[in-house]
Write a protein that holds these residues in place. Structure first.
Motif, PDB file in Angstrom:
ATOM      1  N   LYS A  16       0.843  -1.207   0.000  1.00 53.71           N
ATOM      2  CA  LYS A  16       0.000   0.000   0.000  1.00 53.71           C
ATOM      3  C   LYS A  16       0.873   1.250   0.000  1.00 53.71           C
ATOM      4  CE  LYS A  16      -4.266  -1.787   1.899  1.00 53.71           C
ATOM      5  NZ  LYS A  16      -5.263  -1.737   2.949  1.00 53.71           N
ATOM      6  N   GLU A  17       1.936   1.205   0.798  1.00 45.99           N
ATOM      7  CA  GLU A  17       2.854   2.345   0.857  1.00 45.99           C
ATOM      8  C   GLU A  17       3.556   2.547  -0.490  1.00 45.99           C
ATOM      9  OE1 GLU A  17       6.973   3.344   3.139  1.00 45.99           O
ATOM     10  OE2 GLU A  17       5.333   2.596   4.392  1.00 45.99           O
ATOM     11  N   ALA A  18       3.789   1.428  -1.218  1.00 45.43           N
ATOM     12  CA  ALA A  18       4.452   1.506  -2.519  1.00 45.43           C
ATOM     13  C   ALA A  18       3.482   1.916  -3.626  1.00 45.43           C
ATOM     14  CB  ALA A  18       5.074   0.162  -2.856  1.00 45.43           C
ATOM     15  N   GLY A  19       2.196   2.069  -3.296  1.00 46.11           N
ATOM     16  CA  GLY A  19       1.240   2.564  -4.279  1.00 46.11           C
ATOM     17  C   GLY A  19       0.450   1.498  -5.012  1.00 46.11           C
ATOM     18  N   TYR A  20       0.348   0.319  -4.433  1.00 45.54           N
ATOM     19  CA  TYR A  20      -0.422  -0.748  -5.079  1.00 45.54           C
ATOM     20  C   TYR A  20      -1.797  -0.864  -4.443  1.00 45.54           C
ATOM     21  CZ  TYR A  20       3.721  -2.370  -7.514  1.00 45.54           C
ATOM     22  OH  TYR A  20       4.811  -2.460  -8.339  1.00 45.54           O
ATOM     23  N   LYS A  21      -2.766  -1.226  -5.271  1.00 44.42           N
ATOM     24  CA  LYS A  21      -4.121  -1.481  -4.800  1.00 44.42           C
ATOM     25  C   LYS A  21      -4.158  -2.939  -4.335  1.00 44.42           C
ATOM     26  CE  LYS A  21      -8.886  -1.542  -6.379  1.00 44.42           C
ATOM     27  NZ  LYS A  21      -9.780  -1.345  -7.511  1.00 44.42           N
ATOM     28  N   VAL A  22      -4.259  -3.148  -3.002  1.00 47.41           N
ATOM     29  CA  VAL A  22      -4.194  -4.504  -2.465  1.00 47.41           C
ATOM     30  C   VAL A  22      -4.916  -4.569  -1.120  1.00 47.41           C
ATOM     31  CG1 VAL A  22      -1.986  -4.158  -1.284  1.00 47.41           C
ATOM     32  CG2 VAL A  22      -2.640  -6.440  -2.020  1.00 47.41           C
ATOM     33  N   SER A  23      -5.501  -5.719  -0.843  1.00 47.61           N
ATOM     34  CA  SER A  23      -6.118  -5.939   0.465  1.00 47.61           C
ATOM     35  C   SER A  23      -5.369  -7.060   1.169  1.00 47.61           C
ATOM     36  CB  SER A  23      -7.590  -6.315   0.312  1.00 47.61           C
ATOM     37  OG  SER A  23      -7.710  -7.589  -0.286  1.00 47.61           O
ATOM     38  N   GLN A  24      -5.538  -7.116   2.471  1.00 48.17           N
ATOM     39  CA  GLN A  24      -4.857  -8.143   3.253  1.00 48.17           C
ATOM     40  C   GLN A  24      -5.357  -9.538   2.864  1.00 48.17           C
ATOM     41  OE1 GLN A  24      -4.156  -7.048   7.279  1.00 48.17           O
ATOM     42  NE2 GLN A  24      -4.080  -9.169   7.979  1.00 48.17           N
ATOM     43  N   SER A  25      -6.655  -9.676   2.578  1.00 48.52           N
ATOM     44  CA  SER A  25      -7.198 -10.982   2.194  1.00 48.52           C
ATOM     45  C   SER A  25      -6.597 -11.442   0.854  1.00 48.52           C
ATOM     46  CB  SER A  25      -8.716 -10.950   2.133  1.00 48.52           C
ATOM     47  OG  SER A  25      -9.148 -10.019   1.153  1.00 48.52           O
ATOM     48  N   THR A  26      -6.365 -10.487  -0.057  1.00 47.12           N
ATOM     49  CA  THR A  26      -5.743 -10.824  -1.337  1.00 47.12           C
ATOM     50  C   THR A  26      -4.317 -11.321  -1.123  1.00 47.12           C
ATOM     51  OG1 THR A  26      -7.080  -9.200  -2.504  1.00 47.12           O
ATOM     52  CG2 THR A  26      -5.063  -9.913  -3.596  1.00 47.12           C
ATOM     53  N   VAL A  27      -3.579 -10.672  -0.255  1.00 51.41           N
ATOM     54  CA  VAL A  27      -2.205 -11.087   0.020  1.00 51.41           C
ATOM     55  C   VAL A  27      -2.193 -12.491   0.618  1.00 51.41           C
ATOM     56  CG1 VAL A  27      -0.155 -10.625   1.436  1.00 51.41           C
ATOM     57  CG2 VAL A  27      -1.293  -8.743   0.233  1.00 51.41           C
ATOM     58  N   ASP A  32      -1.079 -18.194  -0.176  1.00 51.11           N
ATOM     59  CA  ASP A  32      -1.511 -19.598  -0.147  1.00 51.11           C
ATOM     60  C   ASP A  32      -1.425 -20.247  -1.527  1.00 51.11           C
ATOM     61  OD1 ASP A  32      -1.967 -19.248   2.541  1.00 51.11           O
ATOM     62  OD2 ASP A  32      -4.149 -19.035   2.355  1.00 51.11           O
ATOM     63  N   GLU A  33      -1.627 -19.463  -2.586  1.00 47.40           N
ATOM     64  CA  GLU A  33      -1.532 -19.979  -3.959  1.00 47.40           C
ATOM     65  C   GLU A  33      -0.081 -20.106  -4.425  1.00 47.40           C
ATOM     66  OE1 GLU A  33      -3.853 -17.198  -6.205  1.00 47.40           O
ATOM     67  OE2 GLU A  33      -5.762 -18.095  -5.605  1.00 47.40           O
ATOM     68  N   GLY A  34       0.853 -19.590  -3.639  1.00 43.34           N
ATOM     69  CA  GLY A  34       2.263 -19.690  -3.994  1.00 43.34           C
ATOM     70  C   GLY A  34       2.760 -18.548  -4.869  1.00 43.34           C
ATOM     71  N   ARG A  35       1.963 -17.523  -5.043  1.00 40.47           N
ATOM     72  CA  ARG A  35       2.404 -16.390  -5.868  1.00 40.47           C
ATOM     73  C   ARG A  35       3.459 -15.547  -5.155  1.00 40.47           C
ATOM     74  NH1 ARG A  35      -3.122 -14.008  -8.656  1.00 40.47           N
ATOM     75  NH2 ARG A  35      -3.964 -16.011  -9.295  1.00 40.47           N
TER      76      ARG A  35
END
Length: 189
Positions: A16-27, A32-35
């Motif tokens: 988020k600090e780096a400017g990406y649109k992301v949620s904790q659940s997505t991370v 878990d998917e290995g990404r």
């Protein structure tokens, strides 16, 4: 700046600090998917998180992928395509083996050698046991039996030698290529 992030919550804050649109659940889901590859101690390398973000997340400012991330994405797609090709080749070969259309080269060569040895011994025995009959048929002298046997054994060795020479055999390639002739010595390499 640290080289590692301790958990998905830290990854979310970093992104988020780096400017990406992301949620904790997505991370959590992507971890878990290995990404997002984790280290043995459960931490995450910042460079791995940056690579993950460049390939899977959108930036809040709408900026496109960086050149590095585009190169990484291209490498990933190329690797996936090579992997798919290798898997297809593997399954085509497995299908040929299972259907009896392909045989193991070492097994084939071993079978040929065994048959040649049996053939050689059968002919050598034939010459030795039938020398008297051959002499009688040609109305020759019995004392010449050993010379006749030596003559036939010499001819046998010449024939077996020609039989054992490297030959070119048509070989059906496993890929989409047509059959081609290959030297047996080349095939063994």
């Amino acid at each position: 700046m640290t080289d590692t992030l301790s958990n998905p919550k830290a990854i979310t804050a970093y992104l988020k600090e780096a400017g990406y649109k992301v949620s904790q659940s997505t991370v959590y889901k992507h971890r878990d998917e290995g990404r997002i590859p984790a280290q043995k101690d459960g931490s995450f390398l910042v460079k791995d998180v940056d690579r993950y973000a460049g390939m899977h997340l959108k930036r809040l400012d709408g900026e496109a992928f960086s050149e590095d991330m585009e190169a990484i994405q291209r490498q990933k797609l190329t690797a996936e395509a090579r992997k798919a090709d290798a898997q297809a080749d593997h399954w085509e070969l497995k299908t040929l083996v299972d259907s009896g259309q392909y045989i193991d080269r070492e097994l084939f060569n071993g079978e040929l050698a065994a048959r040649a040895a049996i053939f050689r011994n059968a002919l050598a025995t034939f010459f030795r046991t039938n020398a008297g009959e051959m002499i009688r048929l040609v109305k020759g002298e019995p004392e010449m039996g050993p010379d006749l046997i030596d003559f036939w054994l010499e001819k046998l060795e010449g024939a077996i030698g020609r039989y054992a020479e490297p030959k070119k055999w048509p070989v059906m390639a496993v890929s989409t290529m047509d059959s081609k002739e290959m030297d047996l010595e080349e095939m063994a390499e």
